[in-house]
Scaffold this motif. Structure first.
Motif, PDB file in Angstrom:
ATOM      1  N   HIS A 176     -75.293  19.366  42.559  1.00 15.47           N
ATOM      2  CA  HIS A 176     -75.870  20.456  43.320  1.00 15.47           C
ATOM      3  C   HIS A 176     -75.835  20.397  44.586  1.00 15.47           C
ATOM      4  O   HIS A 176     -75.718  21.263  45.540  1.00 15.47           O
ATOM      5  CB  HIS A 176     -77.334  20.927  42.550  1.00 15.47           C
ATOM      6  N   ASN A 195     -72.823  20.811  46.164  1.00 16.55           N
ATOM      7  CA  ASN A 195     -72.316  22.198  46.426  1.00 16.55           C
ATOM      8  C   ASN A 195     -73.218  22.901  47.574  1.00 16.55           C
ATOM      9  O   ASN A 195     -72.560  23.487  48.385  1.00 16.55           O
ATOM     10  CB  ASN A 195     -72.885  23.026  45.133  1.00 16.55           C
ATOM     11  N   ALA A 239     -72.731  27.210  47.613  1.00 18.44           N
ATOM     12  CA  ALA A 239     -73.896  27.113  46.713  1.00 18.44           C
ATOM     13  C   ALA A 239     -73.893  28.233  45.883  1.00 18.44           C
ATOM     14  O   ALA A 239     -73.569  29.185  46.397  1.00 18.44           O
ATOM     15  CB  ALA A 239     -75.129  26.698  47.445  1.00 18.44           C
ATOM     16  N   ASP A 248     -77.573  26.241  41.637  1.00 22.02           N
ATOM     17  CA  ASP A 248     -77.881  25.169  42.528  1.00 22.02           C
ATOM     18  C   ASP A 248     -79.218  24.805  42.917  1.00 22.02           C
ATOM     19  O   ASP A 248     -79.744  23.507  43.247  1.00 22.02           O
ATOM     20  CB  ASP A 248     -76.852  24.979  43.814  1.00 22.02           C
TER      21      ASP A 248
END
Length: 227
Positions: free
Chosen positions: A78, A81, A87, A91
Motif C-alpha cells: 500500500h 501505491n 493509490a 490503500d
C-alpha cells in the motif's frame, strides 16, 4: 497551487538529484531488532496446599518471529501505491482514523488529510514511485511496531527526472499505522523540538500546517477520485 509550487521548489532544488545511486543492488530485507521479553514469574496458589507455584514465561526473541508474519508484509504494497501515484481508497485502510503524516512540506492529521497529501502527487508530477528500498521492522514496547524504509524516490516533472533519498518511518499499533514520517535526505523533521531556535520551529510547523490545509481544500477535503 500552494503545495505544488512549494513542493516542486523543495524537490527540484535538492542536491539529491545529483547523488549517485546509494544502493549497489536492489535489496529487500525484513529484519527485526533483537528484543527479548524478560522471563517473569507469576505466582499462583493451589487450593489444596496454598503454596505458591511459579509459571515461568518463555523467553521470546524477534529473531524467532516468522518473517511471513511481519506487519510490513501487509503494509508495504500500500505504501508503494501511495508513493506511486496509483493509490485507491483501500490503500488508506492501513491507517488508524486519527493517524498523522509528516514530511518537510506538510503535516496531516487524520485519514482524509493523508488522502489529500498523496492524491495530490499525480496533480504535480507525471510520474512518481519508490524505486529502491530496504526495510527493517522493530518491535517496540506495548506491542507497537516500527517499520523503517530506507528508500530512493523518483519523480518526473515537465520531462525532468528528480531522484531523492528518503527515510520513511511508520509506527504501527494493532496492525494500523498511527504515525507516518518521511525524512527527505534522511534528515529529521523540523519542529519546535528539533530546531535550535524554538520560535523558528513553530513557524515551520505553522507553514507546514498551512500548506496541508491548502492542499486539503484543493483536493476536495480528501475525497476519493473514484467516489
Amino acid at each position: 497551487m500552494i503545495r505544488s509550487n512549494f513542493f516542486l521548489l523543495v524537490r527540484s532544488t535538492s542536491t539529491l538529484s545529483h547523488h549517485r545511486n546509494p544502493f549497489s543492488a536492489f535489496t529487500i530485507s525484513n529484519l527485526s531488532s533483537s528484543s527479548k521479553l524478560p522471563g517473569s514469574a507469576m505466582e499462583t496458589y493451589s487450593k489444596d496446599t496454598e503454596e505458591p507455584k511459579k509459571d515461568q514465561q518463555k523467553e521470546t526473541s524477534t529473531r524467532d518471529v516468522d518473517p511471513s508474519k511481519n506487519v510490513s508484509d501487509d503494509i508495504l504494497p500500500h505504501i508503494l501505491n501511495l508513493y506511486g501515484s496509483c493509490a485507491s481508497p483501500r490503500d488508506f485502510e492501513i491507517y488508524a482514523p486519527d493517524a498523522s503524516f509528516e514530511d518537510p512540506l506538510m503535516c496531516a492529521q487524520g485519514v482524509k488529510q493523508i488522502k489529500s497529501a498523496f492524491y495530490s502527487l499525480s496533480k504535480v508530477f507525471s510520474e512518481s514511485r519508490i524505486t529502491e528500498y530496504n526495510i527493517k521492522e522493530n518491535i517496540l514496547p506495548h506491542g507497537r511496531r516500527e517499520i523503517v524504509i530506507d528508500n530512493k524516490q523518483y519523480y518526473k516533472f515537465m520531462g525532468k527526472d528528480i531522484d531523492m533519498i528518503s527515510l520513511i518511518k511508520l509506527y504501527v499499533e494493532d496492525g494500523k499505522v498511527i504515525r507516518h514520517e518521511d525524512w527527505w535526505n534522511k534528515k529529521p523533521l523540523w519542529n519546535r523540538e528539533t530546531s535550535n531556535v524554538p520560535v523558528v520551529g513553530r513557524i515551520i510547523e505553522m507553514a507546514r500546517r498551512g500548506s496541508m490545509l491548502a492542499t486539503h481544500a484543493m483536493m476536495k477535503f480528501g475525497k476519493d477520485p473514484t467516489a
